[in-house]
Design an enzyme around this catalytic site. Structure first.
Site, PDB file in Angstrom:
ATOM      1  N   SER A 118      25.616 -20.657  19.266  1.00 34.71           N
ATOM      2  CA  SER A 118      24.257 -20.574  18.750  1.00 34.71           C
ATOM      3  C   SER A 118      24.248 -20.082  17.306  1.00 34.71           C
ATOM      4  CB  SER A 118      23.426 -19.637  19.632  1.00 34.71           C
ATOM      5  OG  SER A 118      22.080 -19.665  19.224  1.00 34.71           O
ATOM      6  N   SER A 173      16.537 -21.444  19.647  1.00 30.58           N
ATOM      7  CA  SER A 173      16.387 -20.009  19.882  1.00 30.58           C
ATOM      8  C   SER A 173      17.784 -19.410  19.899  1.00 30.58           C
ATOM      9  CB  SER A 173      15.677 -19.761  21.208  1.00 30.58           C
ATOM     10  OG  SER A 173      15.375 -18.384  21.330  1.00 30.58           O
ATOM     11  N   GLU A 174      17.961 -18.323  19.144  1.00 31.60           N
ATOM     12  CA  GLU A 174      19.325 -17.840  18.918  1.00 31.60           C
ATOM     13  C   GLU A 174      20.007 -17.346  20.187  1.00 31.60           C
ATOM     14  OE1 GLU A 174      16.528 -16.908  17.317  1.00 31.60           O
ATOM     15  OE2 GLU A 174      16.675 -14.831  16.576  1.00 31.60           O
ATOM     16  N   ASN A 175      19.247 -17.118  21.242  1.00 33.38           N
ATOM     17  CA  ASN A 175      19.882 -16.731  22.499  1.00 33.38           C
ATOM     18  C   ASN A 175      20.401 -17.929  23.290  1.00 33.38           C
ATOM     19  OD1 ASN A 175      17.053 -17.178  22.728  1.00 33.38           O
ATOM     20  ND2 ASN A 175      17.073 -16.332  24.795  1.00 33.38           N
ATOM     21  N   ASN A 218      14.219 -22.994  13.609  1.00 31.88           N
ATOM     22  CA  ASN A 218      14.187 -21.705  14.285  1.00 31.88           C
ATOM     23  C   ASN A 218      12.933 -20.962  13.827  1.00 31.88           C
ATOM     24  OD1 ASN A 218      14.628 -18.712  14.547  1.00 31.88           O
ATOM     25  ND2 ASN A 218      16.426 -19.455  15.659  1.00 31.88           N
TER      26      ASN A 218
END
Lengths: 219, 227, 219, 227
Positions: free
Chosen positions: C95, C53-55, C30
């Site tokens: 996520s 990607s945390e989304n 990340n």
């Protein structure tokens, strides 16, 4: 002829039909293994009902014919089922989130004993020699918005399965909202057991006598 | 190039040690990684903890492991089934520890492990024998039991298709415990029917992202992996 | 000419390249918003890297050309990205389970301050007038197996951002494993800060002097 | 026949009350149910709690609600953005309560609500200002903070496609908070680009099962629902 001889006890199929009558169209329903599974046979097929199976199915349809059995498509009782148009699959985590999170409207289960306040005992006879096994019973008991128990009120030897306090190991506390039985329908709750309806030729007094618990008529 | 595919079950199970905790997916026959379990039987590791919904039936799979005295403990929701003879014998003989967990708590505890939570308050089991001795708490008027994550050294999972990065899709109700166990295994080993070229699984419909998968072995539908 | 004048400080692109060198093929990574995002430009494109990607994206590819911008496909910095073959989408719960559950190998972040034991401060300046905003910083800080901080060791006014104790509000305790800076690479941990490498013409003594913290060479 | 589709945004929002807690999906512009939020602006409910990743920018959406003084509290991870003027003004004026939650804890607390957990021990935030005053516990050598579920009266979600039973699929990174918020709303209201005939969504690829969805309104890609 005694009064008892004239009591019009419901048989299993009549009982399944009676439960089905109280399941409104659009309800999300989990039908437990065994007799509760039969309720599906009496749901009005003109309407949309959403049958949940804890192994990751929503929108379960009837059993397939022999040529269409798929062992990847089974219910919680491990019997082959089908999927309706609009049904879907998900994993065990999501499936039990549906239950625990209060998203299932009605769960129908069998029971060894139910208390007048709605405590449920249906996973263990208490026999110290028995191999314990719980499956999803405890999750179903406390998760659904309404838990219906479907059982004969009296055992073959005449003992009441509706009791003041369960003597069998508990599945959940105060979780059963209603019993559907061969003798009638009884609501349970903090205020005790209230008889909603009785079969023909049965009196409240007689029902009290047979069950040995304090029963009143529901208003 | 990263390719998580290995050629044989034996290779897939490399490094499995005595004393390991092994998660095994499946509910009924659906989603059971039968060939991987056979591989564990052949591999020889003992003193195992098995985490699965059931405890095996007949003389195969988990039942075979138990029958061979290779299992120290079973964590499951429903060990008693038609044909669960090996479990029953060892359990009654006091040779097998059983941790009985309500099925939804089993799922939630596996999820807690996979998602890094330290513990969860769950309502299931409150007031029952299965919560005896456990911490409880009333939260917002409801009673809960504190339950801890269930981790595994190895998760054995059956999926339908994979790609070489370990992305997985499942088939119908054979999905069951697969996705959550894949997240909770320190090493996750998956048997699949097919391995598709990278980019052919629809990215919208991947159920288990490859990050949760370490090794994949292809077991053709009716057959076995090369020995 | 003083020694300081000859120090071969890394510029931002050199720093990004240096971080990229320590990211092995196959790593799940990340890259934080801002400078860390640049690290992607220096990963060996012959290899497979998994950018998270945390989304809800794994397998993020480079920015699209202008004709292929899709505002449903953005990174955590809300810039348009692409998806590699083999990438996939998932929801925010999954996520952050990837992060919190320790499935991400490396997270690269910026920082206001880092302590020699690896405490991280990168979400809030401590200014009481500032509107606080944390985003995913705290989750990233404690979730990844290794947290790399990428920052200049010294502010423009010469203050060290590597400190014995953070004075800025903390993002996470003991979570940073390594700093990549304009002056070198420093490992952090319970035993304090160990210099792994320094840029040309920099001495340990000089680095100690500039940072004001106790530094030893890594073995 | 069960058909969860309603014709207008106004109909979708029927029953929304003053004081309601509203979850709103979206990250950046992706997955934001813009027309539903516009509907809330038009509908008039006030004293709202908004649960979303951000707190709105410009003069539209959540920012418009805040600007109109209709929001009492915001629960989010990142309120400070370019253009978050309305939030900043109200916040600085002390007219708006902010509960700042790390993004992963926000997700986990929403999931806890949707899945009926009473509380969770999460490692995120331990030792920071955002855990001040909260119960902590060391479990298995690691420090955790006790966090409670975040429930909502109404969840507003944007998805890509639905069927009349409320099954949903999403599009790319617009999925973000949608599936978990759909599970946590007492009433979940979804705007979609298309409503497909029942049975045309692949049952393997449904992301949000219809059980979590109460009302669906179709908002054509570029346009608005009938007023």
């Amino acid at each position: 002829m005694s009064a008892a001889d004239t009591i019009q006890r419901l048989d299993k199929q009549q009982l399944a039909r009676r439960v089905a009558r109280d399941i409104p169209e659009g309800a999300y329903v989990n039908l437990g293994i065994g007799l509760p599974t039969q309720v599906a046979n009496y749901l009005d097929t003109a309407g949309d009902y959403f049958l949940h199976s804890e192994n990751g199915i929503l929108g379960m349809g009837p059993a397939p014919d022999e040529d269409h059995i798929d062992w990847d498509l089974i219910n919680a009782g491990k019997q082959p089922v089908t999927l309706l148009n609009g049904g879907c699959f998900f994993h065990h985590g999501d499936s039990f989130s549906m239950m625990r999170g209060g998203h299932i409207d009605i769960c129908v289960m069998g029971a060894y004993q139910v208390s007048t306040r709605g405590d449920l005992a249906n996973w263990h006879t208490g026999d110290p020699d028995a191999i314990p096994a719980v499956g999803g019973a405890m999750d179903l008991a406390i998760g659904a918005k309404q838990v219906f128990v479907m059982m004969n009120l009296l055992t073959k030897t005449g003992e009441s399965k509706l009791v003041e306090h369960c003597t069998y190991p508990l599945t959940g506390l105060g979780c059963v909202s209603r019993i559907y039985s061969e003798l009638g329908v009884i609501d349970l709750g903090p205020d005790g057991a209230k008889v909603v309806e009785m079969v023909d030729n049965l009196t409240l007094e007689h029902l009290r006598e047979m069950t040995g618990v304090d029963l009143t008529m529901a208003q | 190039m990263i390719d998580k595919q290995v050629r044989t079950v034996a290779e897939a199970l490399e490094g499995l040690q005595d004393g390991a905790a092994i998660m095994i997916s499946g509910f009924g026959e659906a989603g059971v990684p039968a060939e991987l379990i056979d591989g564990v039987v052949a591999q020889g590791a003992c003193d195992l903890t098995i985490i699965s919904n059931n405890a095996g039936t007949g003389d195969v799979g988990i039942a075979a492991l138990i029958g061979a005295g290779r299992v120290r403990k079973v964590i499951c929701s429903y060990p008693r089934m038609v044909g669960s003879r090996h479990f029953e014998e060892r359990y009654r003989a006091g040779e097998l520890e059983l941790e009985l967990v309500p099925q939804g708590n089993l799922a939630a505890r596996i999820q807690a492990a996979g998602s890094g939570l330290g513990a969860i308050f769950t309502p299931t089991g409150y007031g029952t024998k299965l919560a005896e001795g456990k911490e409880t708490r009333e939260i917002d008027g409801r009673q809960y039991v504190l339950e801890y994550p269930i981790q595994a050294d190895v998760a054995l999972v059956k999926a339908y298709k994979a790609d070489r990065w370990g992305n997985l899709v499942y088939r119908k109700a054979a999905r069951n415990f697969g996705p959550i166990m894949a997240m909770a295994g320190k090493t996750t080993i998956v048997q699949v029917e097919d391995i598709d070229p990278l980019g052919t699984l629809d990215p919208e419909t991947v159920v288990t992202p490859g990050i949760f998968v370490d090794r994949i072995v292809r077991i053709a539908d009716a057959g076995k992996a090369a020995a």
